[in-house]
Write a protein that holds these residues in place. Structure first.
Motif, PDB file in Angstrom:
ATOM      1  N   HIS A 209       0.852  -1.189   0.000  1.00 34.90           N
ATOM      2  CA  HIS A 209       0.000   0.000   0.000  1.00 34.90           C
ATOM      3  C   HIS A 209       0.888   1.240   0.000  1.00 34.90           C
ATOM      4  O   HIS A 209       1.809   1.352   0.795  1.00 34.90           O
ATOM      5  CB  HIS A 209      -0.912  -0.012   1.227  1.00 34.90           C
ATOM      6  N   CYS A 211       0.691   5.478  -0.017  1.00 30.27           N
ATOM      7  CA  CYS A 211      -0.272   6.533   0.343  1.00 30.27           C
ATOM      8  C   CYS A 211      -0.065   7.836  -0.405  1.00 30.27           C
ATOM      9  O   CYS A 211       0.880   8.013  -1.112  1.00 30.27           O
ATOM     10  CB  CYS A 211      -0.085   6.879   1.797  1.00 30.27           C
ATOM     11  N   ASP A 293      -9.511   3.992   0.407  1.00 29.32           N
ATOM     12  CA  ASP A 293      -8.245   4.641   0.059  1.00 29.32           C
ATOM     13  C   ASP A 293      -7.082   4.247   0.971  1.00 29.32           C
ATOM     14  O   ASP A 293      -5.942   4.146   0.533  1.00 29.32           O
ATOM     15  CB  ASP A 293      -8.395   6.166   0.185  1.00 29.32           C
ATOM     16  N   CYS A 294      -7.361   4.135   2.247  1.00 29.51           N
ATOM     17  CA  CYS A 294      -6.280   3.972   3.231  1.00 29.51           C
ATOM     18  C   CYS A 294      -6.883   3.284   4.452  1.00 29.51           C
ATOM     19  O   CYS A 294      -8.031   2.862   4.413  1.00 29.51           O
ATOM     20  CB  CYS A 294      -5.746   5.370   3.573  1.00 29.51           C
TER      21      CYS A 294
HETATM   22 ZN   LIG Z   1      -2.559   4.955   3.220  1.00 27.30          ZN
END
Ligand SMILES: [Zn+2]
Length: 325
Positions: A209, A211, A293-294
């Motif tokens: 992942h 960001c 998204d996160c």
């Molecule tokens: Zn993130």
């Protein structure tokens, strides 16, 4: 056909229930034993698994109830690290930063027990969750290694041991997060070199992942990260950054962030469906996973659940439109 397409998941963290935040605070002040804290962490982990099952996600996470900061958590459990005094970050937020004071070493598994506990609660796959070597280095002070590269590569060798242990414990997916990559695109070669070490010969599906959204400086170089899947945020920028990935074509699996984790507002189903349709214009259907998204830790429990429900519903309807199961 299609049961294995557009699988839904989340990035990793979930909000901590109020009782757990209170318990962590009490533990920090010496008013609660480690055993008591750990009992409550497990209770929260189970609630998190049930929430995800209830919503109908395909690939689950344990929710990171035992973690505060994603770098400090690992630094505190490895040899070679100390923790600094308070350091100022954004605005008036202060935090303690890990300090590398000796050779970094992972003597024993850090996340395997928690993984096994969470996986034991459900028949759905639970992802193993790690912080990558580049981010570990970038968010720490280095007082021991001669340069950043030697520290990053040393960390890579240690994190690799954790990946292999998770795989041995049955993890079908191992996620190695590198959020710091996007803040230092000039060092992407180093991050790539390190990830090769971390995932070499690993058979579990590997994910990273990244960001913060601005991928222009990193594309297509991020395709050289040695993972099967990249997990990226799109909803926050209203899917404008999708254009970056049109050319050259994206060659990995991609988890597409379709709900904004920084907003209290619950997206409408139509909004999420529109986002998924846009993503499918850029990425081949068979490579696409759908997630927020996160991490969801900054939302409330109710907001997290509501956003995920909308997401899963939107995916169901898109699959129907496409004639998938
Ligand atoms: Zn993130």
């Amino acid at each position: 056909m299609g049961a294995q397409m557009l699988l839904t998941t989340t990035v990793g963290s979930f909000p901590k229930p109020t009782y757990l935040s209170k318990a962590r605070n009490d533990y920090g002040k010496g008013r609660l034993s480690e055993q008591e804290l750990s009992k409550l962490e497990r209770k929260a982990t189970e609630e998190c698994i049930r929430l995800q099952e209830g919503v109908g996600l395909d690939i689950l996470v344990h929710g990171e109830m035992e973690r505060g900061d994603m770098v400090t958590y690992f630094a505190e459990r490895m040899e070679g690290f100390g923790i600094s005094g308070l350091v100022r970050s954004y605005g008036n937020r202060y935090y303690r930063k890990p300090v590398v004071k000796g050779e970094v070493k992972r003597d024993r598994p850090i996340t395997v027990e928690t993984f096994k506990f969470a996986q034991g609660l459900t028949a759905k796959p639970v992802k193993g969750m790690l912080t990558g070597p580049y981010t570990m280095c970038d968010w720490s002070f280095n007082e021991f290694y001669p340069d950043r590269r030697s520290l990053v590569l040393a960390l890579a060798g240690e994190i690799r041991k954790e990946v292999l242990d998770l795989e041995k414990a049955g993890a079908k997916y191992v996620q190695i997060d590198e959020p710091a990559i996007s803040t230092r695109p000039d060092e992407i070669d180093l991050a790539i070199e390190a990830m090769k070490i971390v995932t070499q010969g690993v058979k579990a599906k590997t994910i990273s992942h990244i960001c913060y959204g601005d991928f222009t400086a990193m594309y297509p170089r991020i395709l050289d990260l040695a993972v099967d899947q990249l997990d990226l945020e799109f909803a926050n920028g209203d899917f404008a950054n999708l254009d970056i990935f049109k050319s050259p074509p994206f060659t990995k699996e991609v988890a597409v962030g379709v709900v904004d984790v920084h907003s209290h507002v619950i997206e409408s189903k139509e909004q999420v469906k529109a986002g998924i349709r846009k993503a499918l214009e850029v990425f081949p259907l068979e490579n696409v996973y759908i997630d927020p998204d996160c991490g969801l830790k900054t939302r409330t429990w109710e907001e997290a659940e509501a956003k995920l429900k909308v997401m899963v519903q939107a995916v169901k309807e898109i699959k129907k439109e496409l004639g998938l199961k």
